[in-house]
Enzyme design. Structure first.
Site, PDB file in Angstrom:
ATOM      1  N   CYS A 119      64.624   2.031 -44.181  1.00 43.56           N
ATOM      2  CA  CYS A 119      64.301   3.384 -43.711  1.00 43.56           C
ATOM      3  C   CYS A 119      65.037   4.500 -44.251  1.00 43.56           C
ATOM      4  O   CYS A 119      66.165   4.746 -43.893  1.00 43.56           O
ATOM      5  CB  CYS A 119      64.250   3.290 -41.991  1.00 43.56           C
ATOM      6  SG  CYS A 119      63.909   5.067 -41.524  1.00 43.56           S
TER       7      CYS A 119
ATOM      8  N   CYS B 132      65.830   7.287 -41.962  1.00 40.34           N
ATOM      9  CA  CYS B 132      67.102   7.011 -40.938  1.00 40.34           C
ATOM     10  C   CYS B 132      68.473   6.988 -41.570  1.00 40.34           C
ATOM     11  O   CYS B 132      69.340   7.711 -41.136  1.00 40.34           O
ATOM     12  CB  CYS B 132      66.706   5.781 -40.299  1.00 40.34           C
ATOM     13  SG  CYS B 132      65.213   5.368 -39.888  1.00 40.34           S
ATOM     14  N   ASP B 133      68.519   6.072 -42.738  1.00 40.25           N
ATOM     15  CA  ASP B 133      69.845   6.225 -43.399  1.00 40.25           C
ATOM     16  C   ASP B 133      70.164   6.756 -44.551  1.00 40.25           C
ATOM     17  O   ASP B 133      71.413   6.754 -45.092  1.00 40.25           O
ATOM     18  CB  ASP B 133      69.801   4.601 -43.731  1.00 40.25           C
ATOM     19  CG  ASP B 133      69.601   3.733 -42.438  1.00 40.25           C
ATOM     20  OD1 ASP B 133      70.141   4.112 -41.420  1.00 40.25           O
ATOM     21  OD2 ASP B 133      69.219   2.577 -42.574  1.00 40.25           O
TER      22      ASP B 133
END
Ligand code: NAP
Length: 326
Positions: free
Chosen positions: A148, A151-152
């Site tokens: 992701c 997200c990261d």
């Protein structure tokens, strides 16, 4: 204009156990099914195990949803959720562990929040990222290996990162990462891409992106955190080491259909063998979205499935009720 009494359709704040339509999965297919089901005045519940929005909730930007030129994935998810709720859908955060069709024709769904009954079920759990399955992948997941970018990605500002894959996901997420990371290596096992040409051209124009083609990752290497990737050239067999702080794996999707495997026919990759009408071999059970065999897996095709499945479920309930069941 129809007037909806949301309390009537959705029940009160207590979660009731008897529903007309149970939808499993709160992505675009499930949320659209809920919207249509609610508009058909069916008491509708959605089970979502993680986050509403499915894959769009972890997508940076959606630029191919007609009428909305560009929108952040999580924002589109929020709008779809709001829309489904406007027509009375109740969302419960729970994992569905088992589905049975009872003698009387109703379905029982065993979930992590207890058992629920429904007259019809729409399975819309879609698909999840596939893993590469090479050494170090599991060990460094959350410590440099990610599925992701949204997200990261921000943790790797200015750093060198790799994106693995040659499809739309790899390209759209590499485009996102190019705006954050110092350098993005796009690693793909051959020279042709599945990604749409527009994404390929956009990515090629980024000065901090380098394509490493005919290469596969054979190991994720590091100590506490990922330090780099061991690569093998698919043409020459030559090995190399690429220093990166993070690697984002986008090598396709795996359908999430285990729970319904005895109730539907699946193809060899696990996708539900259902057609445009979303009907399965179990009357009253429908499969919508990325988890079924289909030519094109996009938000627009997922929402189309959701609408069809809801109308099919409505028709199914009408038919069985006119026959005096359940
Ligand atoms: P995908 O289209 O199936 O592409 C997967 C990519 O990973 C392919 O390039 C494949 O290589 C590569 N791959 C598969 N297994 C591999 C392995 N073991 N090692 C190395 N590489 C491997 O998957 P996706 O990109 O996740 O997209 C999934 C669906 O969502 C698609 O239908 C896509 O169109 C859709 N999507 C659409 C958008 C958009 O329209 N904006 C955005 C994201 C996703 P080969 O090509 O050699 O097989």
């Amino acid at each position: 204009m129809l007037e909806f009494n949301l309390e009537d359709i959705a029940g009160t704040s207590e979660v009731e156990s008897e529903w007309d339509v149970a939808i499993v999965g709160g992505g675009p297919a499930g949320l659209t099914a809920a919207l249509y089901s609610g508009r058909s005045m069916r008491k509708t519940i959605i089970f979502e195990k993680l986050a509403v929005g499915g894959q769009i909730s972890v997508t940076d930007e959606v630029d191919n949803y007609p009428g909305i030129e560009r929108i952040k994935g999580p924002e589109l998810a929020r709008l779809m959720e709001k829309h489904a709720k406007r027509f009375g859908a109740k969302i419960v955060f729970a994992e569905v562990l088992k589905i049975r069709k009872e003698e009387g024709g109703k379905f029982t769904l065993e979930t992590t929040e207890g058992a629920f009954k429904a007259k019809a079920v729409i399975w819309a759990t879609g698909a999840e990222p596939r893993k590469l399955g090479v050494p170090g992948e599991k060990e460094f997941t959350g410590r440099g290996v990610s599925y992701c970018a949204v997200c990261d990605g921000p943790f790797f500002k200015g750093k060198p990162v790799a994106v693995i894959g040659g499809g739309d996901s790899a390209f759209t997420e590499a485009l996102y990462l190019a705006g954050i990371a110092g350098k993005v290596y796009l690693i793909h096992r051959r020279e042709q891409f599945r990604a749409q040409r527009i994404y390929v051209e956009q990515l090629k124009s980024k000065p901090n992106v380098e394509f490493l083609l005919n290469k596969v990752v054979v190991e994720f290497v590091g100590d506490k955190m990922l330090k780099g990737l061991r690569l093998v050239d698919t043409k020459t067999g030559e090995e190399s080491f690429l220093e990166v702080s993070a690697a984002f794996v986008y090598i396709g999707l795996r359908p999430v259909n285990e729970v319904i495997q005895d109730l539907v026919d699946l193809d060899e990759r696990g996708f539900a063998l259902v057609g445009e009408d979303t009907k399965t071999k179990t009357p009253g059970l429908f499969v919508a979205g990325d988890g079924r065999v289909k030519f094109l897996r996009q938000v627009v095709t997922a929402v189309a499935d959701g609408a069809v499945a809801a109308m099919m479920a409505d028709e199914y309930i009408r038919e069985v009720e006119s026959e005096g069941q359940p």
